[in-house]
Scaffold this active site. Structure first.
Site, short mmCIF file in Angstrom:
data_model
loop_
_atom_site.label_atom_id
_atom_site.label_comp_id
_atom_site.label_asym_id
_atom_site.label_seq_id
_atom_site.Cartn_x
_atom_site.Cartn_y
_atom_site.Cartn_z
N ARG A 1 -54.77 47.73 -26.94
CA ARG A 1 -53.38 48.20 -26.93
C ARG A 1 -53.15 49.16 -25.75
O ARG A 1 -52.10 49.13 -25.11
CB ARG A 1 -53.14 48.88 -28.28
CG ARG A 1 -51.93 49.69 -28.43
CD ARG A 1 -50.74 48.83 -28.80
NE ARG A 1 -49.70 49.65 -29.36
CZ ARG A 1 -48.99 50.52 -28.67
NH1 ARG A 1 -49.19 50.65 -27.38
NH2 ARG A 1 -48.07 51.24 -29.25
N TYR B 1 -32.82 44.77 -40.74
CA TYR B 1 -33.08 45.41 -39.44
C TYR B 1 -31.95 45.11 -38.44
O TYR B 1 -31.56 45.97 -37.65
CB TYR B 1 -34.42 44.94 -38.86
CG TYR B 1 -35.61 45.65 -39.49
CD1 TYR B 1 -35.93 46.95 -39.14
CD2 TYR B 1 -36.41 45.01 -40.44
CE1 TYR B 1 -37.01 47.61 -39.72
CE2 TYR B 1 -37.49 45.65 -41.02
CZ TYR B 1 -37.79 46.96 -40.66
OH TYR B 1 -38.85 47.61 -41.23
O1 CP3 Z 1 -50.72 41.73 -40.58
C1 CP3 Z 1 -51.07 41.86 -39.40
O2 CP3 Z 1 -51.98 42.61 -39.08
C2 CP3 Z 1 -50.41 41.01 -38.33
C3 CP3 Z 1 -49.48 41.69 -37.50
C4 CP3 Z 1 -48.21 42.28 -38.08
C5 CP3 Z 1 -47.54 43.35 -37.44
N1 CP3 Z 1 -46.36 43.55 -38.10
C6 CP3 Z 1 -48.03 44.07 -36.27
C7 CP3 Z 1 -47.52 45.42 -35.99
C8 CP3 Z 1 -47.43 41.90 -39.18
C9 CP3 Z 1 -47.69 40.83 -40.24
C10 CP3 Z 1 -46.26 42.70 -39.16
C11 CP3 Z 1 -45.17 42.56 -40.14
C12 CP3 Z 1 -44.10 43.54 -40.18
N2 CP3 Z 1 -43.52 44.20 -39.13
C13 CP3 Z 1 -43.39 43.88 -41.36
C14 CP3 Z 1 -43.64 43.29 -42.74
C15 CP3 Z 1 -44.82 43.86 -43.40
C16 CP3 Z 1 -44.65 45.26 -43.93
O3 CP3 Z 1 -45.44 46.11 -43.50
O4 CP3 Z 1 -43.80 45.47 -44.79
C17 CP3 Z 1 -42.40 44.81 -41.01
C18 CP3 Z 1 -41.42 45.48 -41.94
C19 CP3 Z 1 -42.48 45.00 -39.59
C20 CP3 Z 1 -41.63 45.84 -38.71
C21 CP3 Z 1 -42.40 46.86 -37.98
N3 CP3 Z 1 -43.29 46.60 -36.96
C22 CP3 Z 1 -42.38 48.27 -38.17
C23 CP3 Z 1 -41.55 48.98 -39.21
C24 CP3 Z 1 -43.28 48.84 -37.25
C25 CP3 Z 1 -43.57 50.30 -36.97
C26 CP3 Z 1 -44.47 50.91 -37.99
C27 CP3 Z 1 -45.80 50.21 -38.19
O5 CP3 Z 1 -45.83 49.32 -39.05
O6 CP3 Z 1 -46.77 50.45 -37.49
C28 CP3 Z 1 -43.88 47.78 -36.53
C29 CP3 Z 1 -44.89 47.91 -35.46
C30 CP3 Z 1 -46.14 47.13 -35.61
N4 CP3 Z 1 -46.22 45.83 -36.01
C31 CP3 Z 1 -47.45 47.60 -35.30
C32 CP3 Z 1 -48.31 46.52 -35.53
C33 CP3 Z 1 -49.79 46.48 -35.30
C34 CP3 Z 1 -47.81 48.99 -34.74
C35 CP3 Z 1 -47.47 49.01 -33.30
C36 CP3 Z 1 -48.45 49.75 -32.42
O7 CP3 Z 1 -49.51 49.22 -32.10
O8 CP3 Z 1 -48.08 50.84 -32.01
#
Ligand code: CP3
Length: 362
Positions: free
Chosen positions: A58, A171
């Site tokens: 990352r 969203y």
């Molecule tokens: O499951 C996995 O590991 C696969 C990757 C994955 C991510 N997001 C990567 C991610 C999956 C399946 C998701 C789904 C996702 N994204 C959801 C549904 C699942 C849940 O948790 O309810 C939702 C609501 C999101 C939207 C989202 N994406 C948010 C609210 C955020 C910020 C907060 C957080 O979750 O970290 C993200 C960012 C995100 N998506 C990260 C990752 C690894 C973190 C980003 C980083 O590396 O800084």
């Protein structure tokens, strides 16, 4: 004609490669309701978040979005938890928010805060600017799946995913994360017909996208309805369930999992949807869920906070969960995504307890 035959051979052999037998197909056999030798295990949000190996990749790029949009790197962090944690599946590294972007609504991922949409969808002109997305609009994730399949070489299945239409709608209307999503919920009361049109567009885009993921080799798919629990039962029935059902009806090629967080009130209805597996969060009673959901496979549901406890407590909580589900028709997981500051060693412990204890339950 010669060229045609050549192309056909290439296409056929690629398809064969994508569908080659898996060395570990525990999850797929469990979903087919076979009596497996142990319970399969993976974790929601296992790719990214907790692993130092993820942070390293990352930090080599400008941010989360660049990582998602670089297929080789997305594939690398998808495979990491299989190697490091020993999970029985890989979930493709991407995000549910790629769908709004493919429909024309760009998002940003703000460090330590979460997603932000500079523009939202609240008026007729906003809606007019959107289009139904094709899988090709999210080619980077489709390519990441292909690379992942190749790198895994059949070691474990690959899970494709998308957000459920209501959660994506939330969203797109709200413009960011929120505790209440009050603007999105208000829209359902003030503009129900407009809401249905947006939900229908999201649904069509999601079907196209999931079909693209399956063509690239996803062995099963999961729909995340993360904000299911903020709707009234009546609104859930009207604005979420029918769209999830439509997606499940459209996807015939691979098994489907529906995870509707906090939608305890909708379990009976979800049990009637054309999906194979239903995800439970940790607030849902396991035995009651079995009764309500019928003969679908269940996935879940350890409280992610249990992984902050000591090793012995994690062992006990995990065994208790496994006993409540019983030996078969269960995919072990957490009740929601693993929290970012969880110790990977504790996650490994959880995975190992599932593997060892569930084998002994047979
Ligand atoms: O499951 C996995 O590991 C696969 C990757 C994955 C991510 N997001 C990567 C991610 C999956 C399946 C998701 C789904 C996702 N994204 C959801 C549904 C699942 C849940 O948790 O309810 C939702 C609501 C999101 C939207 C989202 N994406 C948010 C609210 C955020 C910020 C907060 C957080 O979750 O970290 C993200 C960012 C995100 N998506 C990260 C990752 C690894 C973190 C980003 C980083 O590396 O800084």
């Amino acid at each position: 004609m010669k060229r045609f035959t050549f192309v056909l051979i290439i296409i056929t052999s690629t398809q064969l490669y994508l569908r080659m037998p898996l060395k570990n197909d525990l999850i797929l056999r469990t979903i087919r309701r076979e009596k497996t030798e142990r319970t399969p295990v993976w974790l929601m949000r296992q790719a990214g978040r907790i692993l130092p190996e993820y942070r390293k990749v990352r930090n080599s790029v400008s941010g989360f979005k660049e990582l998602v949009e670089t297929p080789e790197l997305a594939a690398e962090v998808t495979v990491q938890p299989v190697d490091i944690l020993g999970t029985d599946a890989a979930i493709i590294f991407s995000d549910i928010l790629v769908i709004p972007e493919a429909m024309g609504l760009k998002y940003e991922m703000i460090e330590k805060k979460g997603p932000l949409f500079p523009e939202t969808v609240r008026t007729e002109p906003d809606l007019k600017k959107l289009r139904v997305a094709d899988a090709g609009d999210i080619q980077y994730t489709i390519d990441a799946i292909r690379i992942t399949k190749k790198e895994l070489d059949g070691r474990v299945p690959v899970i494709g995913f998308a957000g459920a239409p209501w959660t994506i709608f939330a969203y797109m209307v709200e413009g960011s994360g929120s505790k209440t999503f009050s603007k999105a919920r208000a829209m359902l009361y003030t503009h129900p017909e407009f809401s249905h049109r947006l939900l229908a567009m999201i649904t069509e885009s999601t079907i196209n996208y999931l079909q693209g993921q399956i063509s690239a080799g996803a062995d099963l798919v999961q729909l995340f309805d993360s904000w299911a629990g903020i709707l009234s039962p009546a609104h859930y029935k009207e604005f979420s369930l029918p769209y999830i059902a439509e997606i499940c009806d459209a996807i015939q090629e691979v098994p489907k999992t529906v995870f509707a967080k906090d939608a305890w009130f909708a379990r009976r209805s979800i049990g009637k949807i054309n999906c194979n597996t239903v995800g439970l969060d940790w607030c849902m009673d396991i035995r009651e869920s079995r009764e309500l959901i019928g003969d679908k496979v269940l996935q879940g549901n350890l409280d992610p906070c249990a992984l902050y406890a000591g090793y012995d407590e994690i062992t006990e909580q995990t065994r208790h969960m496994l006993n409540s589900f019983g030996p078969y028709y269960h995919i072990a997981n957490l009740g929601h995504g693993v929290y970012p500051d969880t110790d990977p060693e504790k996650v490994k412990h959880f995975v190992n307890v599932v593997k060892e204890y569930s084998a002994g339950m047979r």
